[in-house]
Design an enzyme around this catalytic site. Structure first.
Site, PDB file in Angstrom:
ATOM      1  N   SER A 301       0.869  -1.178   0.000  1.00  0.00           N
ATOM      2  CA  SER A 301       0.000   0.000   0.000  1.00  0.00           C
ATOM      3  C   SER A 301       0.908   1.231   0.000  1.00  0.00           C
ATOM      4  O   SER A 301       2.003   1.196   0.566  1.00  0.00           O
ATOM      5  CB  SER A 301      -0.935  -0.005   1.210  1.00  0.00           C
ATOM      6  OG  SER A 301      -0.215   0.046   2.430  1.00  0.00           O
ATOM      7  N   GLU A 377      -1.006  -2.713  -5.026  1.00  0.00           N
ATOM      8  CA  GLU A 377      -0.897  -1.543  -4.160  1.00  0.00           C
ATOM      9  C   GLU A 377      -2.319  -1.156  -3.777  1.00  0.00           C
ATOM     10  O   GLU A 377      -3.102  -0.708  -4.610  1.00  0.00           O
ATOM     11  CB  GLU A 377      -0.199  -0.392  -4.889  1.00  0.00           C
ATOM     12  CG  GLU A 377       1.256  -0.647  -5.223  1.00  0.00           C
ATOM     13  CD  GLU A 377       2.182  -0.383  -4.055  1.00  0.00           C
ATOM     14  OE1 GLU A 377       1.688   0.014  -2.972  1.00  0.00           O
ATOM     15  OE2 GLU A 377       3.407  -0.575  -4.213  1.00  0.00           O
TER      16      GLU A 377
END
Length: 423
Positions: A301, A377
């Site tokens: 992330s 992500e």
């Protein structure tokens, strides 16, 4: 209408905390305007080589850049960005104030959960290890704990395997390779829950595949991000001749590894050699020894991206390339169908504008021969008007991110290859 900075602070107040000791008093988050061309990306990338700045988002065309900077370097950064015509503005005036509010919220949420493990709040390392133990004890017929190695400081690289019989191909997923990315383990816990507590709805997925989950790929860094420094990214192995600790584990894999910058203090320092970090060496050894693993998925992330191996742009077969991208786009559509969240699909050069060397998923594809290898992500991303958050997400968003990601994972595993590529 709330300002961007105020909105950022409110969301952090609603999030959970690292009980961090490093003070970020006077630190600011500076945001540029949206980058419009490759030359602007290149100009900003030159600043990432300076360890004075912590880039919370990667420079890429079509996105603004967010940079964490200390009080003594703020003026210089703003001057550099103005010179580049990027119109910097202060997104967060005082990061420590936000983290202080965050800590209070974490304590309150933990009290309300009565010490139970909930994937709707961030979990520290001990809580994650306790969760794995509970799953193995509660579902002994399908759940097995495997320690694939130890970290530099001696913590277990603890993996959970879910299987109801031998002879099947397998999925390998990891998260928290970058220590401050706390959202990843929560998504993996949700996946595990779907295959255990909610097995009745997902029996076919367990019947067809084995599943390996490494919830914390960087144990030492993860613990440190909770106990000392919320924004810590790297491992915790010392570097000879330097006071700067750690290596970026997602630059330490033996594919396109290059020590382009020998400054050990940078966030992206790749280590003195490939697999210098015991955590990365343990992951690679396990994957190479378990040849039934034909899907690799790294959860990171943030940014809302599904990243394809760089090798797609180089010399893999056309059919292999097409399958990697077509499966990713099918997963992208399944994810968007949940709540309209839009992820971008492409290689790092296509969506980020540069080659990220030494990454785990590039290595898994090019060196281990895993035909479906991706990095996700997770949310959030800069939406052009207000900032949702960075590594800290509004708790109200966490369940949505988990559900969305599970829909994408179901698409990935529906295309699980029978074999690996010959490499």
């Amino acid at each position: 209408m709330l300002s961007s900075a105020y909105y950022f602070l409110v969301l952090i107040c609603c999030a959970t905390t690292a009980l961090a000791h490093k003070s970020y008093d006077g630190y600011q988050v500076i945001r540029t305007r949206e980058l419009r061309a490759e030359d602007e990306v290149e100009n900003v990338l030159s600043l990432t080589e300076q360890n004075d700045y912590d880039f919370l988002t990667s420079p890429r065309v079509g996105s603004a850049v967010q940079i964490l900077v200390g009080p003594e370097k703020t003026d210089a950064l703003q001057s550099n960005l103005r010179t580049l015509g990027l119109f910097p503005e202060v997104l967060v005036q005082n990061v420590e104030r936000a983290l202080s509010l965050e800590r209070k919220t974490y304590s309150s949420m933990k009290r309300r959960s009565r010490k139970s493990v909930s994937s709707d709040r961030y979990l520290n390392f001990d809580e994650i290890m306790a969760y794995i133990k509970t799953v193995a004890e509660t579902f002994p017929e399908i759940a097995t704990i495997i320690d694939i190695g130890t970290s530099w400081e001696g913590r277990p690289m603890r993996l959970l395997k879910l299987s109801n019989g031998p002879g099947k191909n397998a999925v390998f997923m990891d998260s928290a390779m970058h220590a401050r990315e706390w959202l990843g383990p929560l998504t993996l816990i949700h996946f595990i829950d779907q295959l255990t507590k909610n097995l009745q709805e997902n029996q076919a997925l367990l019947d067809a595949n084995d599943w390996f989950f490494l919830l914390v790929a960087n144990p030492d860094g993860y613990v440190y991000s909770w106990s000392e420094d919320r924004f810590w990214r790297k491992t915790r192995k010392p570097n000879n001749g330097s006071d700067c600790i750690g290596t970026d584990p997602n630059r330490n894999f033996d594919y396109l590894w290059k020590e382009a910058n020998d400054d050990v203090c940078t966030q992206h320092y790749p280590g003195r050699e490939p697999f210098s970090e015991p955590e990365c060496a343990a992951i690679s050894k396990f994957i190479l020894e378990n040849t039934k693993i034909t899907l690799y998925l790294a959860m990171h992330s943030y940014g809302q991206l599904i990243l394809l191996p760089w090798e797609v742009e180089k010399n893999q077969t056309e059919s292999s390339d097409n399958k990697l991208e077509s499966v990713a786009k099918e997963a992208q559509r399944a994810l968007a169908a949940v709540n309209g969240t839009q992820y971008s699909v492409g290689t790092t050069t296509q969506v980020l504008g540069y080659v990220a060397r030494g990454t785990s998923f590039d290595w898994a594809f090019a060196k281990a021969g895993i035909q479906l290898s991706y990095t996700m992500e997770l949310s959030p991303k800069w939406n052009g008007q207000v900032i949702e958050a960075n590594f800290i997400l509004d708790p109200a968003r966490i369940p949505v991110v988990k559900v969305e990601s599970w829909e994408a994972v179901k698409v990935f595993v529906s295309h699980l290859p029978e074999t690996r590529l010959n490499v």
